[in-house]
Design a protein around this motif. Structure first.
Motif, PDB file in Angstrom:
ATOM      1  N   THR A  32      44.776  18.410 -16.573  1.00 27.14           N
ATOM      2  CA  THR A  32      45.713  17.450 -15.967  1.00 27.14           C
ATOM      3  C   THR A  32      44.983  16.159 -15.588  1.00 27.14           C
ATOM      4  O   THR A  32      45.555  15.079 -15.681  1.00 27.14           O
ATOM      5  N   LEU A  36      46.149  12.553 -16.883  1.00 25.86           N
ATOM      6  CA  LEU A  36      46.412  11.443 -15.948  1.00 25.86           C
ATOM      7  C   LEU A  36      45.575  10.215 -16.314  1.00 25.86           C
ATOM      8  O   LEU A  36      46.068   9.093 -16.307  1.00 25.86           O
ATOM      9  N   ARG A  37      44.301  10.444 -16.642  1.00 26.49           N
ATOM     10  CA  ARG A  37      43.434   9.308 -17.006  1.00 26.49           C
ATOM     11  C   ARG A  37      43.969   8.595 -18.244  1.00 26.49           C
ATOM     12  O   ARG A  37      43.896   7.381 -18.356  1.00 26.49           O
ATOM     13  N   LYS A  58      42.814  11.597  -3.729  1.00 26.51           N
ATOM     14  CA  LYS A  58      44.021  12.324  -3.286  1.00 26.51           C
ATOM     15  C   LYS A  58      44.733  12.958  -4.476  1.00 26.51           C
ATOM     16  O   LYS A  58      44.616  12.461  -5.603  1.00 26.51           O
ATOM     17  N   VAL A  60      47.878  13.839  -6.918  1.00 23.84           N
ATOM     18  CA  VAL A  60      49.056  13.165  -7.450  1.00 23.84           C
ATOM     19  C   VAL A  60      50.266  14.067  -7.134  1.00 23.84           C
ATOM     20  O   VAL A  60      50.122  15.297  -7.131  1.00 23.84           O
ATOM     21  N   ILE A  65      52.982  15.910 -11.905  1.00 24.44           N
ATOM     22  CA  ILE A  65      52.085  16.846 -12.590  1.00 24.44           C
ATOM     23  C   ILE A  65      52.905  17.859 -13.398  1.00 24.44           C
ATOM     24  O   ILE A  65      52.589  18.171 -14.545  1.00 24.44           O
ATOM     25  N   GLY A  86      42.442  22.431 -14.036  1.00 24.58           N
ATOM     26  CA  GLY A  86      42.868  21.486 -12.991  1.00 24.58           C
ATOM     27  C   GLY A  86      44.330  21.618 -12.611  1.00 24.58           C
ATOM     28  O   GLY A  86      44.875  20.763 -11.918  1.00 24.58           O
ATOM     29  N   ARG A  89      47.219  23.127  -8.656  1.00 22.56           N
ATOM     30  CA  ARG A  89      46.312  22.765  -7.562  1.00 22.56           C
ATOM     31  C   ARG A  89      46.984  22.899  -6.208  1.00 22.56           C
ATOM     32  O   ARG A  89      46.334  22.674  -5.191  1.00 22.56           O
ATOM     33  N   ARG A 163      33.075   8.370 -14.069  1.00 20.17           N
ATOM     34  CA  ARG A 163      34.459   8.371 -13.603  1.00 20.17           C
ATOM     35  C   ARG A 163      34.574   7.630 -12.278  1.00 20.17           C
ATOM     36  O   ARG A 163      33.690   7.725 -11.429  1.00 20.17           O
ATOM     37  N   ARG A 174      37.872  14.427  -2.328  1.00 23.36           N
ATOM     38  CA  ARG A 174      38.445  15.373  -3.287  1.00 23.36           C
ATOM     39  C   ARG A 174      38.161  16.806  -2.846  1.00 23.36           C
ATOM     40  O   ARG A 174      38.992  17.695  -3.005  1.00 23.36           O
TER      41      ARG A 174
END
Ligand code: AMP
Length: 217
Positions: A32, A36-37, A58, A60, A65, A86, A89, A163, A174
């Motif tokens: 994920t 997202l990236r 944080k 999303v 998601i 990922g 979550r 990143r 995180r």
């Protein structure tokens, strides 16, 4: 083939293990974070909403998601098993995912919890470099994870980047988010009897061997 969910703090090695297992077994790989990236890079509405949250360490929102997962999981490369790297979550994501599996008549598979101490994870995050094109993960200070040519992806020749969320400060945020929102999934899946624990070793091959044992048990 058993579907796999990786449950682990940031920089525990989920992405690297996923690449290795994908190569060995032909699993579909759903990250994920990578999805997202990709949205951020494309500048979509979803990407715009996610970007600031990701930079701040944080999570999303669950609905966004879940939309990504619903679209991705039905792709043909997931027909014979896939790795969730990922996701889920949060408890809400896990519950919605259970509903989705029922709808699609798919199995949950096995949840692999990767145990790693925070110091080792920080060290890894701060020295991690990734390929912005293919997503392959390298590490500047690890002999076995260094790129062949400094700063360049072995596979596509692209310049490697760090990143935006791999600084020590964002890593700490995180990690806190993980403890608060993701750790409750340990009990959620343990109670279902699908949780298996492995250790993150210095060498990715040792961690990989443990994961293979769990998958083939
Ligand atoms: P990762 O590449 O898995 O470390 O994810 C990078 C970032 O993307 C996370 O720190 C979150 O901001 C966001 N993210 C990825 N997956 C999820 C998820 N399942 N739920 C919420 N946020 C996520």
């Amino acid at each position: 083939m058993k579907n796999i969910i990786f449950l682990a703090p940031p920089a525990a090695g989920k992405g690297t293990l996923s690449e290795m297992l994908q190569e060995k077994y032909g699993y579909g790989h759903i990250s994920t974070g990578d999805l997202l990236r990709e949205e951020v890079k494309k500048g979509t509405d979803l990407g715009k909403e996610a970007e600031g949250l990701m930079k701040a360490g944080k999570y999303v929102p669950d609905e966004l998601i879940l939309k990504l997962i619903k679209n991705r999981i039905v792709k043909p490369d997931c027909d014979n098993g896939y790795i969730l790297d990922g996701f889920p979550r949060t408890i809400v994501q896990a519950e919605k995912y259970d509903e989705l599996l029922k709808e699609l008549n798919k199995d949950l598979g096995v949840v692999i919890y990767i145990e790693i101490d925070k110091e080792m994870a920080i060290k890894r995050a701060c020295s991690r470099i990734t390929c912005p094109k293919c997503g392959r993960i390298f590490n500047k200070y690890s002999n076995e994870m260094k790129p062949k040519k400094e700063g360049i992806c072995d596979d596509c020749g692209e310049k490697l980047i760090q990143r935006a969320d791999d600084s020590e400060e964002t890593f700490n945020k995180r990690f806190d988010e993980y403890i608060e929102k993701t750790m409750p999934l340990y009990d959620y899946y343990n109670e279902k009897g699908v949780l298996r624990k492995i250790k993150a070793y210095e060498s990715k091959y040792d961690t990989f061997d443990e994961a293979v044992k769990v998958i083939e048990e």
